[in-house]
Design an enzyme around this catalytic site. Structure first.
Site, PDB file in Angstrom:
ATOM      1  N   CYS A 248       0.306  41.860  21.358  1.00 39.03           N
ATOM      2  CA  CYS A 248       1.539  41.663  22.121  1.00 39.03           C
ATOM      3  C   CYS A 248       1.323  40.650  23.240  1.00 39.03           C
ATOM      4  O   CYS A 248       0.793  40.990  24.302  1.00 39.03           O
ATOM      5  CB  CYS A 248       2.021  42.995  22.692  1.00 39.03           C
ATOM      6  SG  CYS A 248       3.541  42.828  23.642  1.00 39.03           S
TER       7      CYS A 248
ATOM      8  N   CYS B  72       3.166  41.372  26.463  1.00 38.39           N
ATOM      9  CA  CYS B  72       2.560  42.446  27.272  1.00 38.39           C
ATOM     10  C   CYS B  72       1.310  41.952  27.990  1.00 38.39           C
ATOM     11  O   CYS B  72       1.110  42.237  29.168  1.00 38.39           O
ATOM     12  CB  CYS B  72       2.122  43.628  26.405  1.00 38.39           C
ATOM     13  SG  CYS B  72       3.254  44.138  25.138  1.00 38.39           S
ATOM     14  N   ASP B  73       0.446  41.253  27.279  1.00 38.70           N
ATOM     15  CA  ASP B  73      -0.905  40.997  27.785  1.00 38.70           C
ATOM     16  C   ASP B  73      -1.213  39.541  28.115  1.00 38.70           C
ATOM     17  O   ASP B  73      -2.271  39.254  28.675  1.00 38.70           O
ATOM     18  CB  ASP B  73      -1.933  41.487  26.743  1.00 38.70           C
ATOM     19  CG  ASP B  73      -1.832  42.988  26.515  1.00 38.70           C
ATOM     20  OD1 ASP B  73      -1.442  43.687  27.468  1.00 38.70           O
ATOM     21  OD2 ASP B  73      -2.124  43.445  25.408  1.00 38.70           O
TER      22      ASP B  73
END
Ligand code: NDP
Length: 308
Positions: A134, A137-138
């Site tokens: 992701c 997300c990261d």
């Protein structure tokens, strides 16, 4: 036999939000957490794009707080999985892995989706230590660093473009000599000077040490084996919606995503609703999943009122 008004299956943002709304409406929902309590978000660390947290929030804290919020209003949150379900007639019948039999007047499916991984032992070893599925997300963790994205579809192109705006260099590891992605997404990739596409390449191994990922060993179709140095290794080779349990009754698209009616969470079976990534191939964000969980609870409430 447990008789329940609303059985919620899954404990990501969609499931917990449905539980918050249903319990506040005094519908006494029962939620089964499934195999990954807290859902996909718990595979990441900090969540910086969930509104309301100016300084970001740890993913575990966010999910635990959603759970506590649902429990505070009386939701019955249970460990365990639903292993079989019969949606052929109402009340719907389900069985858990602990042998509990449940009769439910309505069901909210919030079982999410699972990112596909390559299946390499080294990839598993560095999950959360540089290996991620992701970018939104990261990606921020790799600001001004070098990263790799595996895949050649729309997701891979979108993630590579997103990362190219944050990172110094992005390698795209594409197993064929063409992208599967749409022309528009390909153009975006080609326009980014810091994306290098490694065509005809497969990953043999994710390289790393105690600090996490340090690189990847690739095999090109012509037989050449070579290493690249990266700090982050992102998978973007597709997702599986977790809809197998319901496929006998619930209509899905060709990729297994549950089909819902218009802007509602209604499936083809009256009384069964779907929320979150199991019905969303496009957005897949915690906040969109939470919003669809809200819709599912409101739809279920309306259904129960009309079908007393
Ligand atoms: P896709 O299935 O479309 O693409 C998967 C990609 O990963 C392909 O390039 C595939 O290669 C590659 N791949 C699969 N398995 C492996 C493997 N084991 N090793 C290496 N590479 C592998 O998945 P996406 O997640 O990209 O897209 C899913 C759906 O969502 C699509 O319909 C897409 O159009 C849509 N989508 C739309 C977006 C948008 O419009 N903004 C954004 C994101 C997704 P190969 O081509 O060789 O099979």
């Amino acid at each position: 036999m447990d008789k329940v008004n609303i059985l919620i299956i899954g404990s990501g943002p969609a499931g917990y939000t449905a539980a918050i709304y249903a319990s506040r409406a005094s519908l006494s929902p029962v939620l089964y957490e499934g195999p990954e309590p807290g859902g996909q978000l718990t595979t990441t660390t900090m969540v910086e794009n969930y509104p309301g947290f100016a300084r970001g929030v740890d993913a575990f804290t966010l999910m635990n707080d959603m759970k506590a919020q649902a429990a505070r209003f009386g939701a019955d949150i249970r460990r365990g999985r639903i292993v079989s379900i019969d949606l052929s007639s109402r009340p719907f019948k389900a069985k858990t892995d602990g042998g509990v039999e449940i009769e439910a007047a309505s069901v909210i499916i919030a079982t999410g989706a699972t990112a596909k991984y390559l299946g390499l032992p080294s990839e598993t070893a560095f999950k959360g230590l540089g290996v991620s599925a992701c970018a939104t997300c990261d990606g921020f963790l790799y600001r001004k660093k070098d990263v790799a994205v595996v895949g050649g579809g729309d997701t891979a192109c979108e993630e590579a473009t997103y990362l190219a705006n944050l990172c110094r260099k992005v390698y795209m590891i594409v197993r064929r000599d063409v992208f599967r992605a749409s022309k528009a997404m390909q153009e975006r990739v080609f326009s980014m000077p810091n994306i290098e596409i490694l065509w005809n390449c497969n990953t043999r191994e994710v390289l790393g040490d105690r600090s996490g990922v340090t690189g990847a060993r690739l095999l090109r179709k012509d037989g050449e084996v070579f290493d690249i140095k990266v700090d982050g290794f992102f998978l973007a080779i597709g997702h599986h919606p977790n809809s197998e349990l319901f496929k006998e009754w619930i209509a899905t698209d060709e990729n297994g995503y549950i089909l819902t009616e218009g802007k509602t969470s209604r499936t083809n079976v009256p009384g069964v609703f779907a929320a979150g990534d199991v019905q969303d191939p496009s957005y897949r964000q915690a906040v969109t999943a939470a919003a669809s969980g809200c819709r599912a609870a409101l739809d279920a409430e309306k259904f129960l009122l009309e079908n007393k």
